[in-house]
Design a protein around this motif. Structure first.
Motif, PDB file in Angstrom:
ATOM      1  N   VAL A  34       0.814  -1.211   0.000  1.00 56.21           N
ATOM      2  CA  VAL A  34       0.000   0.000   0.000  1.00 56.21           C
ATOM      3  C   VAL A  34       0.846   1.258   0.000  1.00 56.21           C
ATOM      4  N   PHE A  35       2.119   1.147   0.382  1.00 57.31           N
ATOM      5  CA  PHE A  35       2.996   2.323   0.384  1.00 57.31           C
ATOM      6  C   PHE A  35       3.246   2.858  -1.030  1.00 57.31           C
ATOM      7  N   GLN A  36       2.923   2.051  -2.047  1.00 57.39           N
ATOM      8  CA  GLN A  36       3.058   2.541  -3.417  1.00 57.39           C
ATOM      9  C   GLN A  36       2.149   3.728  -3.684  1.00 57.39           C
ATOM     10  N   PHE A  59       5.118   8.001   0.738  1.00 58.30           N
ATOM     11  CA  PHE A  59       6.389   7.292   0.851  1.00 58.30           C
ATOM     12  C   PHE A  59       7.179   7.340  -0.454  1.00 58.30           C
ATOM     13  N   VAL A  60       6.526   7.078  -1.579  1.00 52.63           N
ATOM     14  CA  VAL A  60       7.228   7.037  -2.868  1.00 52.63           C
ATOM     15  C   VAL A  60       7.809   8.404  -3.203  1.00 52.63           C
ATOM     16  N   LYS A  61       7.062   9.457  -2.928  1.00 51.60           N
ATOM     17  CA  LYS A  61       7.571  10.803  -3.196  1.00 51.60           C
ATOM     18  C   LYS A  61       8.795  11.104  -2.343  1.00 51.60           C
ATOM     19  N   ARG A  62       8.768  10.674  -1.087  1.00 56.03           N
ATOM     20  CA  ARG A  62       9.912  10.909  -0.213  1.00 56.03           C
ATOM     21  C   ARG A  62      11.136  10.125  -0.690  1.00 56.03           C
ATOM     22  N   VAL A  63      10.927   8.903  -1.151  1.00 54.89           N
ATOM     23  CA  VAL A  63      12.046   8.119  -1.690  1.00 54.89           C
ATOM     24  C   VAL A  63      12.645   8.828  -2.893  1.00 54.89           C
ATOM     25  N   ALA A  64      11.779   9.330  -3.774  1.00 57.87           N
ATOM     26  CA  ALA A  64      12.266  10.034  -4.964  1.00 57.87           C
ATOM     27  C   ALA A  64      13.073  11.272  -4.576  1.00 57.87           C
ATOM     28  N   MET A  71      16.499  10.185  -3.334  1.00 58.25           N
ATOM     29  CA  MET A  71      17.390   9.764  -4.406  1.00 58.25           C
ATOM     30  C   MET A  71      17.942  10.959  -5.172  1.00 58.25           C
ATOM     31  N   LYS A  72      17.119  11.969  -5.382  1.00 57.79           N
ATOM     32  CA  LYS A  72      17.586  13.169  -6.088  1.00 57.79           C
ATOM     33  C   LYS A  72      18.617  13.923  -5.247  1.00 57.79           C
ATOM     34  N   ARG A  73      18.420  13.907  -3.948  1.00 57.93           N
ATOM     35  CA  ARG A  73      19.324  14.630  -3.062  1.00 57.93           C
ATOM     36  C   ARG A  73      20.662  13.904  -2.917  1.00 57.93           C
ATOM     37  N   HIS A  74      20.645  12.571  -3.042  1.00 57.37           N
ATOM     38  CA  HIS A  74      21.855  11.772  -2.827  1.00 57.37           C
ATOM     39  C   HIS A  74      22.086  10.876  -4.042  1.00 57.37           C
ATOM     40  N   PRO A  75      22.675  11.398  -5.100  1.00 56.53           N
ATOM     41  CA  PRO A  75      22.786  10.650  -6.364  1.00 56.53           C
ATOM     42  C   PRO A  75      23.709   9.436  -6.308  1.00 56.53           C
ATOM     43  N   ARG A  76      24.526   9.305  -5.277  1.00 57.97           N
ATOM     44  CA  ARG A  76      25.435   8.155  -5.191  1.00 57.97           C
ATOM     45  C   ARG A  76      24.830   6.983  -4.416  1.00 57.97           C
ATOM     46  N   VAL A  77      23.597   7.145  -3.980  1.00 58.91           N
ATOM     47  CA  VAL A  77      22.922   6.092  -3.222  1.00 58.91           C
ATOM     48  C   VAL A  77      22.063   5.252  -4.164  1.00 58.91           C
ATOM     49  N   GLU A  78      22.077   3.935  -3.953  1.00 62.69           N
ATOM     50  CA  GLU A  78      21.217   3.014  -4.687  1.00 62.69           C
ATOM     51  C   GLU A  78      20.250   2.364  -3.696  1.00 62.69           C
ATOM     52  N   THR A  83      24.954   4.043   8.947  1.00 56.51           N
ATOM     53  CA  THR A  83      24.896   5.478   8.692  1.00 56.51           C
ATOM     54  C   THR A  83      23.914   5.793   7.571  1.00 56.51           C
ATOM     55  N   LEU A  84      24.003   5.089   6.458  1.00 47.42           N
ATOM     56  CA  LEU A  84      23.100   5.329   5.340  1.00 47.42           C
ATOM     57  C   LEU A  84      21.665   5.008   5.713  1.00 47.42           C
ATOM     58  N   ARG A  85      21.468   3.912   6.428  1.00 46.20           N
ATOM     59  CA  ARG A  85      20.121   3.531   6.839  1.00 46.20           C
ATOM     60  C   ARG A  85      19.513   4.595   7.760  1.00 46.20           C
ATOM     61  N   THR A  86      20.296   5.074   8.710  1.00 45.40           N
ATOM     62  CA  THR A  86      19.802   6.111   9.614  1.00 45.40           C
ATOM     63  C   THR A  86      19.434   7.371   8.848  1.00 45.40           C
ATOM     64  N   LEU A  87      20.260   7.742   7.885  1.00 45.23           N
ATOM     65  CA  LEU A  87      19.983   8.921   7.069  1.00 45.23           C
ATOM     66  C   LEU A  87      18.666   8.755   6.316  1.00 45.23           C
ATOM     67  N   PHE A  88      18.450   7.569   5.748  1.00 47.47           N
ATOM     68  CA  PHE A  88      17.233   7.306   4.979  1.00 47.47           C
ATOM     69  C   PHE A  88      15.994   7.290   5.883  1.00 47.47           C
ATOM     70  N   VAL A  89      16.096   6.612   7.022  1.00 49.89           N
ATOM     71  CA  VAL A  89      14.950   6.543   7.935  1.00 49.89           C
ATOM     72  C   VAL A  89      14.602   7.929   8.463  1.00 49.89           C
ATOM     73  N   ASP A  90      15.609   8.721   8.798  1.00 46.08           N
ATOM     74  CA  ASP A  90      15.349  10.093   9.261  1.00 46.08           C
ATOM     75  C   ASP A  90      14.600  10.890   8.200  1.00 46.08           C
ATOM     76  N   PHE A  91      14.977  10.702   6.953  1.00 47.24           N
ATOM     77  CA  PHE A  91      14.350  11.440   5.863  1.00 47.24           C
ATOM     78  C   PHE A  91      12.902  11.010   5.686  1.00 47.24           C
ATOM     79  N   ILE A  92      12.657   9.688   5.699  1.00 43.17           N
ATOM     80  CA  ILE A  92      11.287   9.175   5.547  1.00 43.17           C
ATOM     81  C   ILE A  92      10.423   9.596   6.731  1.00 43.17           C
ATOM     82  N   ALA A  93      11.013   9.646   7.929  1.00 45.45           N
ATOM     83  CA  ALA A  93      10.247   9.964   9.135  1.00 45.45           C
ATOM     84  C   ALA A  93       9.649  11.362   9.099  1.00 45.45           C
TER      85      ALA A  93
END
Length: 295
Positions: free
Chosen positions: A102-104, A108-113, A116-123, A281-291
């Motif tokens: 349901v997160f589709q 959530f999807v907008k935040r992921v996008a 990704m735009k903010r951190h181009p070296r992350v996959e 570190t990367l996971r924490t950065l991502f979770v903080d952003f989604i939160a």
């Protein structure tokens, strides 16, 4: 010594993943190479580190002691490397994530996008599925989950309390008695969710005190919140929808809220993860952003 450090890093992954195959998937090397490194450590130390079986392995006492040291070593090294990347505002690396289907249809999807735009070296690799997945065995770095947590061995962070709405279409309610109390729901039909309880507790508000529980017969059972929303819009029954799905159809009149003077219990949305070295570190950065969705 350098060979032993590499072997310890591989052994750390084996200890966390629980099998050579799962560790090989996480590390991107073959199971035979994983086995080679573990065997080399055992020969060097002249002691067994794992009990091998056809389905799964377990650690010996010596293996448990070495695993603790190996995991601390890898965690310190990888966190140091990623911390430097974070300080340079150019984090890099890959995250393997699973999230409810349901997160589709959520923010959530907008935040992921945006991330990704903010951190181009992350996959990021995301699996949208309502199937419960074992993060350790499948080599996943992070999961977003709705409702009570099943595995207390995982680290968890509550992101937000999600509001729910009891909804139906105007067409479905047409010609029926509009419910005034939970008891009036008895004559209606439910669009239920597979694997979930269909008893819904409602806490009174707006001067109404106490709780009331009711159970409405299921007319149809689905495993998708989006499908439940669409079926409700088509007049197949009443259903409970999270706020991020119900907001638009309620606003434009495709659905109406039933018993608006009562509140359906909220649900927790969590980020959960195994304490793997190398992605903290990367996971924490991502979770903080989604939160930030919940702020």
């Amino acid at each position: 010594m350098l060979d032993h450090l590499r072997a310890m890093a591989v052994f750390s992954a084996v200890a966390e993943a629980g099998s050579f195959r799962a560790a090989s998937a996480r590390l991107g090397i073959s199971p035979s190479v994983v086995s080679h490194h573990v065997t080399a450590l055992e020969r060097h130390l002249d002691t067994p580190l794992v009990y091998r079986s056809t389905r799964r392995l377990s650690l010996t006492d010596a293996g448990k002691r070495l695993a603790a040291s190996a995991q601390s070593m890898v965690r310190a090294a990888e966190d140091g490397l990623q911390a430097i990347g974070h300080e340079a505002e150019s984090p890099s690396g890959r995250l393997r994530v699973t999230a409810p289907a349901v997160f589709q249809y959520a923010l959530f999807v907008k935040r992921v996008a945006e991330f990704m735009k903010r951190h181009p070296r992350v996959e990021i690799s995301i699996n949208f599925s309502d199937r419960w997945r074992n993060l350790v065995e499948e080599g996943l770095d992070l999961a977003f989950r709705i409702g009570p947590l099943r595995d207390s061995s995982l680290k968890a962070r509550k992101l937000v309390d999600g509001k729910q709405h009891l909804c139906a279409s105007p067409a479905y309610l047409s010609g029926r008695k509009i419910p005034k109390t939970p008891a009036d729901l008895d004559g209606l039909e439910m669009i239920g969710f597979a694997g979930r309880s269909y008893t819904i507790a409602r806490t009174g508000r707006s001067g109404v005190k106490g709780q009331s529980q009711f159970q409405v017969p299921n007319r149809i059972v689905v495993d998708s919140g989006f499908a439940a929303m669409r079926l409700a819009e088509e007049g197949c029954g009443i259903t409970v929808l999270p706020d991020f799905l119900a907001r638009a159809p309620l606003a434009d009149g495709r659905l109406v809220e039933i018993l608006p003077g009562w509140s359906v219990p909220s649900f927790g949305i969590y980020a959960v993860w195994p304490d793997n070295p190398g992605t903290n570190t990367l996971r924490t950065l991502f979770v903080d952003f989604i939160a930030e969705i919940g702020r």
